[in-house]
Design a protein around this motif. Structure first.
Motif, PDB file in Angstrom:
ATOM      1  N   ALA A 254       0.836  -1.199   0.000  1.00  0.00           N
ATOM      2  CA  ALA A 254       0.000   0.000   0.000  1.00  0.00           C
ATOM      3  C   ALA A 254       0.875   1.254   0.000  1.00  0.00           C
ATOM      4  CB  ALA A 254      -0.925  -0.014   1.211  1.00  0.00           C
ATOM      5  N   PHE A 255       1.905   1.263   0.851  1.00  0.00           N
ATOM      6  CA  PHE A 255       2.750   2.456   0.925  1.00  0.00           C
ATOM      7  C   PHE A 255       3.639   2.605  -0.305  1.00  0.00           C
ATOM      8  CE2 PHE A 255       1.572   2.598   5.411  1.00  0.00           C
ATOM      9  CZ  PHE A 255       1.277   3.947   5.499  1.00  0.00           C
ATOM     10  N   ALA A 256       4.095   1.450  -0.847  1.00  0.00           N
ATOM     11  CA  ALA A 256       4.892   1.522  -2.074  1.00  0.00           C
ATOM     12  C   ALA A 256       4.045   2.116  -3.196  1.00  0.00           C
ATOM     13  CB  ALA A 256       5.405   0.145  -2.458  1.00  0.00           C
ATOM     14  N   GLY A 257       2.767   1.722  -3.233  1.00  0.00           N
ATOM     15  CA  GLY A 257       1.858   2.252  -4.248  1.00  0.00           C
ATOM     16  C   GLY A 257       1.649   3.747  -4.086  1.00  0.00           C
ATOM     17  N   LEU A 258       1.634   4.203  -2.829  1.00  0.00           N
ATOM     18  CA  LEU A 258       1.406   5.630  -2.565  1.00  0.00           C
ATOM     19  C   LEU A 258       2.661   6.451  -2.864  1.00  0.00           C
ATOM     20  CD1 LEU A 258      -0.321   7.932  -1.268  1.00  0.00           C
ATOM     21  CD2 LEU A 258       0.748   7.314   0.893  1.00  0.00           C
ATOM     22  N   LEU A 259       3.816   5.963  -2.366  1.00  0.00           N
ATOM     23  CA  LEU A 259       5.025   6.776  -2.410  1.00  0.00           C
ATOM     24  C   LEU A 259       5.787   6.617  -3.723  1.00  0.00           C
ATOM     25  CD1 LEU A 259       6.204   6.130   1.250  1.00  0.00           C
ATOM     26  CD2 LEU A 259       5.006   8.131   0.363  1.00  0.00           C
ATOM     27  N   PHE A 260       5.630   5.463  -4.382  1.00  0.00           N
ATOM     28  CA  PHE A 260       6.304   5.282  -5.664  1.00  0.00           C
ATOM     29  C   PHE A 260       5.243   5.119  -6.743  1.00  0.00           C
ATOM     30  CE2 PHE A 260       9.105   4.055  -2.281  1.00  0.00           C
ATOM     31  CZ  PHE A 260      10.254   4.748  -2.591  1.00  0.00           C
ATOM     32  N   THR A 261       5.192   3.943  -7.365  1.00  0.00           N
ATOM     33  CA  THR A 261       4.137   3.741  -8.341  1.00  0.00           C
ATOM     34  C   THR A 261       3.508   2.379  -8.096  1.00  0.00           C
ATOM     35  OG1 THR A 261       3.878   3.058 -10.627  1.00  0.00           O
ATOM     36  CG2 THR A 261       6.122   3.366  -9.882  1.00  0.00           C
ATOM     37  N   PRO A 262       2.198   2.267  -8.217  1.00  0.00           N
ATOM     38  CA  PRO A 262       1.527   1.009  -7.869  1.00  0.00           C
ATOM     39  C   PRO A 262       2.101  -0.199  -8.613  1.00  0.00           C
ATOM     40  CG  PRO A 262      -0.081   2.722  -8.246  1.00  0.00           C
ATOM     41  CD  PRO A 262       1.245   3.301  -8.615  1.00  0.00           C
ATOM     42  N   SER A 263       2.550   0.010  -9.856  1.00  0.00           N
ATOM     43  CA  SER A 263       3.025  -1.135 -10.621  1.00  0.00           C
ATOM     44  C   SER A 263       4.331  -1.687 -10.065  1.00  0.00           C
ATOM     45  CB  SER A 263       3.195  -0.757 -12.096  1.00  0.00           C
ATOM     46  OG  SER A 263       4.058   0.344 -12.205  1.00  0.00           O
ATOM     47  N   ALA A 264       5.024  -0.899  -9.235  1.00  0.00           N
ATOM     48  CA  ALA A 264       6.302  -1.369  -8.687  1.00  0.00           C
ATOM     49  C   ALA A 264       6.145  -1.944  -7.295  1.00  0.00           C
ATOM     50  CB  ALA A 264       7.314  -0.227  -8.661  1.00  0.00           C
ATOM     51  N   LYS A 265       4.876  -2.099  -6.850  1.00  0.00           N
ATOM     52  CA  LYS A 265       4.697  -2.416  -5.436  1.00  0.00           C
ATOM     53  C   LYS A 265       5.244  -3.780  -5.036  1.00  0.00           C
ATOM     54  CE  LYS A 265       0.013  -4.169  -5.919  1.00  0.00           C
ATOM     55  NZ  LYS A 265      -1.389  -4.015  -5.611  1.00  0.00           N
ATOM     56  N   SER A 266       5.146  -4.794  -5.930  1.00  0.00           N
ATOM     57  CA  SER A 266       5.631  -6.112  -5.487  1.00  0.00           C
ATOM     58  C   SER A 266       7.142  -6.150  -5.357  1.00  0.00           C
ATOM     59  CB  SER A 266       5.137  -7.237  -6.392  1.00  0.00           C
ATOM     60  OG  SER A 266       4.657  -6.758  -7.585  1.00  0.00           O
ATOM     61  N   MET A 267       7.837  -5.185  -6.000  1.00  0.00           N
ATOM     62  CA  MET A 267       9.276  -5.097  -5.813  1.00  0.00           C
ATOM     63  C   MET A 267       9.612  -4.920  -4.343  1.00  0.00           C
ATOM     64  SD  MET A 267      11.146  -2.797  -8.632  1.00  0.00           S
ATOM     65  CE  MET A 267      12.627  -2.322  -7.785  1.00  0.00           C
TER      66      MET A 267
END
Lengths: 290, 334
Positions: A254-267
């Motif tokens: 959730a935070f990766a999606g907010l602070l970076f880009t949602p498509s990179a969240k599983s990274m």
């Protein structure tokens, strides 16, 4: 970005994380007892998801209500799979078991692809756009119901293993295979039952998940991997660990999606996996590495 | 050299091998473009299978993320070529250290902390997925828009810059496959090969016998990664386009391991035989579907799955050990 936004994202992440936790519980239970690494876990979940999608689009049956029959279908499939196909592999080398399930996963994903095509399907419930407001907090109704259902099911599962005779017998098999056989437990049946329970878990999680995401066949491998990341992070064979891992990964995404880009969240989920393997290889709540 | 390489083959085996070699050498003169492309694909999988086999078949370390080494090799060479016009063979020299370093990081993380077996496999997938998503957001490689190599006119073959017609690519990958085979053969019977064998069969016993298991497992990963790097370079220059979503995809990793598993893990001929059987059958299926006008995107993968299932169920050691016994060309069992 204000504090309210962070709070809202955190709550969304926790609710999604609970469903992740339920999904990972299925994997953790099967691994903890049968010592089989179910590499078709996410693929089994996509079967449940498509069941939910079809039931909704054809008969307008809500996934939350259909969760029980869908879990039941996967329960039966799981039992048959373990008793028929996987049981002879219990004594085979690890990679052999693993490849059997990779093969199953490959067949499931692509059969779904042939039947349903690559396009995303979704369930549009009447409450899809509803939300509840509590002070500064705005919670999606779908996510709230999904998280709630996951908590209820996880609690039922804990109670089953803790308080019922069958649950105790299954734990006995996990603790001491030979001992369980000596005292006369039908280990083959209990193994199949455990796999069935794991399948039912992931089936229920799949049905719930349709409330929050769109379904494509390709979700299978993605969620298999996610379930592994969660289980390894939380601690292998630890049921509370699976739930905690689910929450952690849900929040991270959730935070990766907010602070970076949602498509990179599983990274970032994989990043957590690497960190855990570096600093606490037995997982957050695990006792030792198998 | 030939005697050493064929030391454990019977005369019948040698005749088979010579016939196969001759057939492969003259193939571009008799095969049409389609068949040649299929042969290139087969040899490509024989090569990558051989590389993967060094890690899994010899040292017993299951990697399910070999696409990361293919992808890194492909991107390094393609980037150097498109940006600076650096020839792929020089690019390969840059790609190998990159993949070896990547393998070393994965190996170090896993082997230091006793992450073994299936958990090691998961770690390798995690890294490949990490790379897939990472490259999808990396602007220097054009992110998800893909990296394209200028497509040459097929008037003449430029071997140095790997621009030319399929026949040239065919001979390049054929030579690479033969070299990988020889390398595997040499490794298998060398000191390091016996150490790997000991580690694969019983790591604790190997360690008790004084083998530095950490070091030799690291060697296995790094050698396998280095060999795979060339597959990446070849992939980039043969297909001329690179998309992270495709190159690093987990199905690429699965395709790499199918050949050796079906052929026979830990054998020298297994990866080659597996590539022929699997790709041959898959392409036949493709043509048959095309002929009957059936368009099912997932059919090939379902077919792979069924093949894998059947082999794992019926011939857990692969087709080659079984076939070798039948033909009386038994490779020394290891």
């Amino acid at each position: 970005v204000s504090f309210d936004v962070y709070l809202n994202v955190a709550v969304g992440g926790i609710l999604t994380g609970l469903v992740y936790g339920l999904m990972a519980l299925g994997l953790s239970v099967v691994f903890g007892v049968v010592r089989i690494v179910n590499f078709a876990h996410g693929e089994m979940m996509t079967i449940a998801m498509y069941l939910a999608v079809v039931l909704f689009s054809q008969f307008h049956l809500d996934p939350l209500l259909m969760l029980v029959p869908i879990a039941a279908v996967l329960f039966v499939c799981g039992y048959a799979l373990q008793a028929g196909l996987i049981n002879p592999f219990i004594t085979r080398p690890e990679h052999s078991q693993f490849l059997l399930l990779v093969a199953l996963g490959l067949i499931i994903v692509n059969s779904l692809l042939i039947v349903f095509g690559p396009d995303a399907r979704s369930v549009q419930t009447s409450y899809a756009y509803d939300s509840f407001q509590i002070g500064p907090l705005i919670v999606d109704a779908s996510k709230l119901y999904a998280g709630g259902a996951a908590v209820v099911l996880a609690a039922l599962l804990f109670a089953f293993f803790r308080y019922t005779l069958t649950g105790t017998a299954i734990r006995a098999c996990a603790d001491n295979y030979t001992g369980a056989q000596v005292v006369g437990l039908d280990v083959k049946h209990l193994y199949a039952l455990t796999f069935a329970i794991g399948a039912a878990c992931v089936g229920a999680a799949g049905a719930i998940m349709t409330l929050i995401i769109d379904v494509t066949p390709m979700l299978g491998p993605t969620y298999t991997l996610l379930a592994f990341v969660i289980v390894v992070t939380g601690g292998l064979g630890s049921m509370p660990g699976a739930l905690l891992g689910g929450l952690l990964i849900g929040l991270t995404e959730a935070f990766a999606g907010l602070l970076f880009t949602p498509s990179a969240k599983s990274m970032f989920a994989f990043g957590i996996l690497v960190l855990v393997l570096l600093f606490r290889p037995q997982g957050l709540l695990g006792k030792r590495l198998a | 050299v030939i005697a050493r390489l064929s030391g454990n083959l019977s005369p019948r085996g040698l005749i088979f091998l010579a016939a196969l070699g001759a057939a492969l050498l003259i193939a571009p003169f008799v095969a049409n473009d389609y068949l040649l492309t299929v042969l290139i694909l087969i040899l490509y999988f024989a090569y990558t299978g051989q590389a993967w086999n060094i890690m899994m078949g010899f040292a017993g370390q299951l990697s399910l993320g070999h696409a990361i080494y293919v992808g890194l090799g492909a991107y390094v060479a393609a980037l150097l070529f498109t940006r600076y016009g650096i020839a792929p063979w020089i690019g390969l020299l840059a790609a190998i250290p990159v993949t070896v370093a990547c393998g070393a990081v994965i190996g170090f993380l896993a082997f230091r902390f006793g992450v073994a077996g299936v958990y090691f496999a998961i770690l390798t997938i995690a890294f490949a997925e990490f790379a897939r998503i990472g490259f999808d957001h990396l602007d220097i490689v054009n992110a998800s828009a893909g990296l394209f190599l200028p497509v040459a006119q097929y008037t003449h073959n430029d071997l140095w810059r790997l621009r030319g017609n399929p026949a040239m690519f065919y001979y390049v990958i054929l030579a690479a496959t033969v070299l990988a085979f020889i390398l595997s053969r040499v490794l298998m019977t060398s000191r390091i090969g016996y150490f790997w064998l000991a580690i694969r069969e019983d790591e604790i016993a190997a360690s008790a016998a004084g083998i530095d298991t950490f070091r030799y497992k690291m060697y296995a990963v790094m050698i396998s990664a280095a060999v795979t790097a060339f597959a990446g370079v070849f992939y980039a220059f043969f297909y001329n386009n690179l998309f992270p979503e495709q190159v690093f995809n987990i199905s690429r990793s699965i395709e790499i391991i199918l050949g050796p598993i079906i052929g026979g893990v830990g054998t020298l001929f297994g990866p080659v035989l597996g590539a022929f059987v699997l790709t041959g059958l898959a392409e036949t299926l493709n043509s048959a579907m095309l002929y009957f006008g059936i368009d099912l995107p997932g059919a090939k993968q379902v077919f792979y799955g069924v093949c894998l299932l059947l082999v794992v169920l019926a011939l857990p050691n692969g087709v080659w050990p079984w076939l070798a016994r039948r033909l009386g060309v038994a490779e020394r069992s290891r």
